[in-house]
Design a protein around this motif. Structure first.
Motif, PDB file in Angstrom:
ATOM      1  N   ALA A  62     -12.711  -4.620  16.872  1.00 29.20           N
ATOM      2  CA  ALA A  62     -12.724  -5.542  17.843  1.00 29.20           C
ATOM      3  C   ALA A  62     -12.308  -7.192  17.553  1.00 29.20           C
ATOM      4  CB  ALA A  62     -14.114  -5.678  18.764  1.00 29.20           C
ATOM      5  N   LYS A  63     -12.729  -7.422  16.131  1.00 35.74           N
ATOM      6  CA  LYS A  63     -12.319  -8.643  15.724  1.00 35.74           C
ATOM      7  C   LYS A  63     -11.050  -8.751  14.833  1.00 35.74           C
ATOM      8  CE  LYS A  63     -17.279 -10.258  16.042  1.00 35.74           C
ATOM      9  NZ  LYS A  63     -18.410 -10.822  15.394  1.00 35.74           N
ATOM     10  N   ASN A  64     -10.505  -7.707  14.640  1.00 37.69           N
ATOM     11  CA  ASN A  64      -9.370  -7.613  13.692  1.00 37.69           C
ATOM     12  C   ASN A  64      -9.761  -8.176  12.006  1.00 37.69           C
ATOM     13  OD1 ASN A  64      -7.662  -6.594  15.900  1.00 37.69           O
ATOM     14  ND2 ASN A  64      -6.227  -8.078  15.441  1.00 37.69           N
ATOM     15  N   LEU A  65     -11.052  -7.639  11.815  1.00 38.94           N
ATOM     16  CA  LEU A  65     -11.488  -8.180  10.355  1.00 38.94           C
ATOM     17  C   LEU A  65     -11.665  -6.906   9.659  1.00 38.94           C
ATOM     18  CD1 LEU A  65     -13.812 -10.957  11.609  1.00 38.94           C
ATOM     19  CD2 LEU A  65     -11.699 -11.003  10.088  1.00 38.94           C
ATOM     20  N   VAL A  66     -11.593  -6.956   8.321  1.00 37.39           N
ATOM     21  CA  VAL A  66     -11.914  -6.112   7.163  1.00 37.39           C
ATOM     22  C   VAL A  66     -12.721  -6.876   6.222  1.00 37.39           C
ATOM     23  CG1 VAL A  66     -11.186  -4.447   5.457  1.00 37.39           C
ATOM     24  CG2 VAL A  66      -9.812  -4.622   7.645  1.00 37.39           C
ATOM     25  N   TYR A  67     -13.655  -6.150   5.599  1.00 40.83           N
ATOM     26  CA  TYR A  67     -14.709  -6.998   4.817  1.00 40.83           C
ATOM     27  C   TYR A  67     -14.825  -5.950   3.523  1.00 40.83           C
ATOM     28  CZ  TYR A  67     -16.528  -8.934   9.231  1.00 40.83           C
ATOM     29  OH  TYR A  67     -16.641  -9.507  10.393  1.00 40.83           O
ATOM     30  N   LEU A  68     -15.020  -6.799   2.545  1.00 46.14           N
ATOM     31  CA  LEU A  68     -15.331  -6.188   1.220  1.00 46.14           C
ATOM     32  C   LEU A  68     -16.695  -6.856   0.914  1.00 46.14           C
ATOM     33  CD1 LEU A  68     -14.528  -4.171  -1.049  1.00 46.14           C
ATOM     34  CD2 LEU A  68     -13.533  -5.949  -2.148  1.00 46.14           C
ATOM     35  N   HIS A  69     -17.807  -6.020   0.799  1.00 44.73           N
ATOM     36  CA  HIS A  69     -19.027  -6.682   0.342  1.00 44.73           C
ATOM     37  C   HIS A  69     -19.396  -6.044  -1.201  1.00 44.73           C
ATOM     38  CE1 HIS A  69     -23.247  -8.388   1.145  1.00 44.73           C
ATOM     39  NE2 HIS A  69     -23.229  -7.525   0.090  1.00 44.73           N
ATOM     40  N   MET A  70     -19.432  -7.060  -1.989  1.00 46.26           N
ATOM     41  CA  MET A  70     -19.655  -6.925  -3.498  1.00 46.26           C
ATOM     42  C   MET A  70     -20.822  -7.168  -3.955  1.00 46.26           C
ATOM     43  SD  MET A  70     -15.756  -8.395  -4.459  1.00 46.26           S
ATOM     44  CE  MET A  70     -16.053  -9.878  -3.974  1.00 46.26           C
ATOM     45  N   ASP A  71     -21.469  -6.272  -4.377  1.00 51.22           N
ATOM     46  CA  ASP A  71     -22.981  -6.443  -5.025  1.00 51.22           C
ATOM     47  C   ASP A  71     -22.962  -6.295  -6.740  1.00 51.22           C
ATOM     48  OD1 ASP A  71     -24.372  -4.984  -2.327  1.00 51.22           O
ATOM     49  OD2 ASP A  71     -24.195  -7.199  -2.736  1.00 51.22           O
ATOM     50  N   SER A  72     -23.974  -6.718  -7.359  1.00 54.57           N
ATOM     51  CA  SER A  72     -23.757  -6.562  -8.792  1.00 54.57           C
ATOM     52  C   SER A  72     -22.714  -6.887  -9.507  1.00 54.57           C
ATOM     53  CB  SER A  72     -24.098  -5.117  -8.937  1.00 54.57           C
ATOM     54  OG  SER A  72     -25.520  -4.844  -8.219  1.00 54.57           O
ATOM     55  N   LEU A  73     -22.252  -7.985  -9.286  1.00 55.41           N
ATOM     56  CA  LEU A  73     -20.621  -8.432  -9.587  1.00 55.41           C
ATOM     57  C   LEU A  73     -20.822  -8.416 -11.343  1.00 55.41           C
ATOM     58  CD1 LEU A  73     -19.651 -10.818  -6.949  1.00 55.41           C
ATOM     59  CD2 LEU A  73     -18.400  -8.918  -7.677  1.00 55.41           C
ATOM     60  N   LYS A  74     -19.675  -8.244 -11.764  1.00 50.90           N
ATOM     61  CA  LYS A  74     -19.682  -8.177 -13.458  1.00 50.90           C
ATOM     62  C   LYS A  74     -18.376  -9.197 -13.689  1.00 50.90           C
ATOM     63  CE  LYS A  74     -21.054  -3.535 -13.508  1.00 50.90           C
ATOM     64  NZ  LYS A  74     -20.729  -2.061 -14.155  1.00 50.90           N
ATOM     65  N   PRO A  75     -18.580  -9.631 -15.007  1.00 50.48           N
ATOM     66  CA  PRO A  75     -17.271 -10.596 -15.350  1.00 50.48           C
ATOM     67  C   PRO A  75     -15.927  -9.849 -15.052  1.00 50.48           C
ATOM     68  CG  PRO A  75     -19.343 -11.081 -16.788  1.00 50.48           C
ATOM     69  CD  PRO A  75     -19.721  -9.779 -15.848  1.00 50.48           C
ATOM     70  N   GLU A  76     -16.027  -8.415 -15.211  1.00 54.42           N
ATOM     71  CA  GLU A  76     -14.845  -7.550 -15.486  1.00 54.42           C
ATOM     72  C   GLU A  76     -14.274  -7.395 -13.930  1.00 54.42           C
ATOM     73  OE1 GLU A  76     -17.597  -6.957 -16.925  1.00 54.42           O
ATOM     74  OE2 GLU A  76     -18.082  -4.761 -16.889  1.00 54.42           O
ATOM     75  N   ASP A  77     -15.076  -7.771 -12.868  1.00 55.02           N
ATOM     76  CA  ASP A  77     -14.716  -8.095 -11.551  1.00 55.02           C
ATOM     77  C   ASP A  77     -13.810  -9.190 -11.217  1.00 55.02           C
ATOM     78  OD1 ASP A  77     -17.845  -6.745 -10.526  1.00 55.02           O
ATOM     79  OD2 ASP A  77     -15.874  -5.522 -10.775  1.00 55.02           O
ATOM     80  N   THR A  78     -13.464 -10.185 -12.283  1.00 50.59           N
ATOM     81  CA  THR A  78     -12.632 -11.238 -12.009  1.00 50.59           C
ATOM     82  C   THR A  78     -11.491 -11.106 -11.570  1.00 50.59           C
ATOM     83  OG1 THR A  78     -14.335 -12.758 -13.132  1.00 50.59           O
ATOM     84  CG2 THR A  78     -12.011 -13.517 -13.007  1.00 50.59           C
ATOM     85  N   ALA A  79     -10.807 -11.486 -10.463  1.00 51.47           N
ATOM     86  CA  ALA A  79      -9.441 -11.071 -10.277  1.00 51.47           C
ATOM     87  C   ALA A  79      -9.028 -11.562  -9.036  1.00 51.47           C
ATOM     88  CB  ALA A  79      -9.307  -9.406 -10.174  1.00 51.47           C
ATOM     89  N   VAL A  80      -7.614 -11.657  -8.731  1.00 48.58           N
ATOM     90  CA  VAL A  80      -7.209 -11.878  -7.274  1.00 48.58           C
ATOM     91  C   VAL A  80      -7.337 -10.709  -6.553  1.00 48.58           C
ATOM     92  CG1 VAL A  80      -5.441 -12.772  -5.851  1.00 48.58           C
ATOM     93  CG2 VAL A  80      -5.812 -13.817  -8.027  1.00 48.58           C
ATOM     94  N   TYR A  81      -8.243 -10.746  -5.326  1.00 47.37           N
ATOM     95  CA  TYR A  81      -8.310  -9.686  -4.554  1.00 47.37           C
ATOM     96  C   TYR A  81      -7.349  -9.729  -3.375  1.00 47.37           C
ATOM     97  CZ  TYR A  81     -12.505  -8.182  -7.195  1.00 47.37           C
ATOM     98  OH  TYR A  81     -13.229  -7.805  -8.081  1.00 47.37           O
ATOM     99  N   TYR A  82      -6.540  -8.487  -3.091  1.00 44.55           N
ATOM    100  CA  TYR A  82      -5.614  -8.622  -2.176  1.00 44.55           C
ATOM    101  C   TYR A  82      -6.060  -7.632  -1.052  1.00 44.55           C
ATOM    102  CZ  TYR A  82      -2.677 -10.786  -5.283  1.00 44.55           C
ATOM    103  OH  TYR A  82      -2.129 -11.666  -6.267  1.00 44.55           O
TER     104      TYR A  82
END
Length: 126
Positions: free
Chosen positions: A75-95
């Motif tokens: 309805a809002k034309n949105l997509v989400y990515l909820h990220m928990d317990s983040l780690k240094p190896e999650d560092t990146a550009v997200y597309y």
């Protein structure tokens, strides 16, 4: 045609949480499967998560399964990515990416996605 704009990236400490958003233009958004990918410096682009057109089916990359959640609001034309317990190896550009094909309903193959956003930087400090 779908245009995608990501937001919500930033700097967070290890163990923290962050929510990315992807705003899509176009009246056909609800017919697209959506995905999130990421790319760290010097590495290939990696599949993170995907959701089918209705939001009833999801698929996660092995490295984020159990920590990340993808969802959408047609309805809002949105997509989400909820990220928990983040780690240094999650560092990146997200597309954010969109796939118009009905099959497969979710895919980890970047070649299935025709439309891409510009990316948002996520940095996780240790």
């Amino acid at each position: 045609q779908v245009q995608l704009v990501e937001s919500g990236g930033g700097l967070v400490q290890a163990g923290g949480s962050l929510r990315l958003s992807c705003a899509a233009s176009g009246r056909t958004f609800s017919s697209y499967a959506m995905g999130w990918f990421r790319q760290a410096p010097g590495k290939e682009r990696e599949f993170v998560a995907a959701v089918n057109w209705s939001g009833t089916m999801t698929y996660y990359g092995e490295s984020v399964s159990g920590r990340f959640t993808i969802s959408r609001d047609n309805a809002k034309n949105l997509v989400y990515l909820h990220m928990d317990s983040l780690k240094p190896e999650d560092t990146a550009v997200y597309y954010c990416a969109a796939s118009p094909r009905p099959r497969p309903p979710v895919s980890n193959d970047e070649h299935e996605y025709d439309h891409w956003g510009q990316g948002t930087q996520v940095t996780v400090s240790s």
